[in-house]
Enzyme design. Structure first.
Site, short mmCIF file in Angstrom:
data_model
loop_
_atom_site.label_atom_id
_atom_site.label_comp_id
_atom_site.label_asym_id
_atom_site.label_seq_id
_atom_site.Cartn_x
_atom_site.Cartn_y
_atom_site.Cartn_z
N CYS A 1 -5.89 5.82 8.01
CA CYS A 1 -5.15 4.92 7.11
C CYS A 1 -4.17 4.12 7.94
O CYS A 1 -3.18 4.67 8.45
CB CYS A 1 -4.42 5.71 6.03
N ASN B 1 -6.58 10.72 -0.47
CA ASN B 1 -6.66 9.61 -1.41
C ASN B 1 -6.16 10.04 -2.79
O ASN B 1 -5.99 11.22 -3.07
CB ASN B 1 -8.09 9.10 -1.51
N HIS C 1 -16.11 0.49 6.80
CA HIS C 1 -15.79 -0.75 6.09
C HIS C 1 -17.02 -1.64 6.02
O HIS C 1 -17.77 -1.76 6.99
CB HIS C 1 -14.66 -1.51 6.79
N GLU D 1 -10.66 0.13 -1.95
CA GLU D 1 -10.65 1.27 -1.04
C GLU D 1 -11.40 2.47 -1.60
O GLU D 1 -11.32 2.76 -2.79
CB GLU D 1 -9.21 1.68 -0.71
N ASN E 1 -2.04 1.39 7.20
CA ASN E 1 -0.70 1.21 6.65
C ASN E 1 0.06 2.53 6.62
O ASN E 1 1.27 2.57 6.82
CB ASN E 1 -0.78 0.63 5.24
N GLY F 1 -8.61 -1.92 6.72
CA GLY F 1 -9.42 -3.01 6.19
C GLY F 1 -9.09 -4.33 6.85
O GLY F 1 -9.99 -5.16 7.12
N ASN G 1 0.89 -1.17 0.00
CA ASN G 1 0.00 0.00 0.00
C ASN G 1 0.92 1.22 0.00
O ASN G 1 1.61 1.48 0.99
CB ASN G 1 -0.87 -0.05 1.25
N CYS H 1 -4.55 -3.00 2.87
CA CYS H 1 -5.33 -1.95 3.55
C CYS H 1 -5.30 -2.25 5.04
O CYS H 1 -5.87 -3.25 5.48
CB CYS H 1 -6.76 -1.91 3.03
N GLY H 2 -4.61 -1.40 5.81
CA GLY H 2 -4.45 -1.65 7.23
C GLY H 2 -5.75 -1.59 8.00
O GLY H 2 -6.06 -2.49 8.79
N GLN I 1 -2.23 6.80 -1.57
CA GLN I 1 -2.59 7.93 -0.73
C GLN I 1 -1.38 8.84 -0.53
O GLN I 1 -0.23 8.42 -0.71
CB GLN I 1 -3.09 7.48 0.65
#
Length: 284
Positions: free
Chosen positions: A69, A60, A165, A214, A71, A226, A6, A223-224, A40
């Site tokens: 976010c 984004n 999410h 995302e 990650n 996520g 990511n 996606c952390g 991002q």
């Protein structure tokens, strides 16, 4: 920089004023052909509250600012330490709605206290009016009708990790319709601020594979938030036990969650890599 694939442009907004960059300029910087290219952009700034060491903002690839976010938070702490902006470890960093605690390990892994998951619909935000629902263990699942040919309802668990999410379980994540359905789920009217669409394949009670479409960025290699949301949803559905190894297309993350204690959600702890790819300068 990247966290499990990511990828991010990370900018020092402490020693230079970047407050007037427009949404269009963020888009151009993020463009993979005509700019630097990133999922991002992370903007490091001075803290605005006394209980934080720094503040960071997240944009984004479409230029829109978002709340959280996972990650990126790991890359943030690696950037701050490597650039000599601080020698504190752990660090406390201010994001849109909370303060995160970040700990850099000697092996290069970064541990992040992501805070507690949010299930209250108004805070996600999520509007379940008119949607079919069913209970699975401690998790309420909702059917999301999609306006597609031969469409079917996707049963999702809904949770916020500071950003919204919608997580569904699939038999094979590699063949899941992430690119086909992800955009429709992202913009589903039940989510007034859009949503990240997660597709989780459960390998065993301690291990999953995950893909995420995302919000504002499309599918990313990891996606952390996520991963955190997927593990929380899986534990609440009675399918997973903490800690859980999350295999993304860009690398592995470890997610630990203590569940609910006296009806209070415990914080989610995420551990994973943070890597600098290159440094440079650009003119805007």
């Amino acid at each position: 920089m990247h966290g499990a694939g990511n990828d991010f442009i990370v900018l020092n907004g402490i020693d230079q004023d970047l407050s007037n960059i427009t949404q269009e300029q963020w888009q151009k910087l993020s463009h993979r052909q005509f700019g630097i290219g990133a999922d991002q952009i992370l903007l490091v700034e001075k803290a605005t509250r006394p209980d934080a060491d720094f503040r960071y903002r997240i944009f984004n690839a479409d230029g829109g600012e978002v709340e959280q976010c996972g990650n990126g938070s790991r890359c943030f702490v690696r950037f701050v330490l490597d650039q000599g902006l601080s020698n504190k470890n752990p660090l406390r960093v201010e994001v849109a709605h909370t303060v995160l605690t970040l700990l850099s390990h000697p092996d290069g892994q970064v541990e992040v206290n992501m805070g507690a998951p949010i299930f209250e619909h108004s805070q996600i935000p999520f509007n379940a009016d008119g949607l079919a629902s069913m209970q699975e263990f401690h998790e309420m699942l909702y059917a999301l009708p999609l306006d597609r040919p031969a469409s079917h309802d996707d049963w999702v668990g809904v949770v916020s990790m500071g950003n919204p999410h919608a997580v569904q379980v699939v038999g094979d994540v590699d063949s899941a319709p992430v690119l086909e359905e992800g955009p429709d789920i992202e913009k589903h009217p039940a989510f007034p601020k859009r949503v990240n669409a997660g597709y989780m394949q459960i390998l065993n009670r301690k291990e999953i594979k995950l893909r995420v479409f995302e919000r504002g960025a499309g599918e990313t290699l990891a996606c952390g938030t996520g991963a955190c949301a997927a593990v929380v949803s899986g534990i609440r559905r009675g399918m997973l036990d903490s800690p859980v190894q999350v295999h993304t297309r860009g690398g592995d993350l470890q997610i630990a969650w203590g569940g609910m204690v006296n009806d209070v959600a415990q914080p989610v702890i995420m551990t994973g890599p943070a890597v600098t790819v290159f440094e440079g300068e650009t003119e805007i």
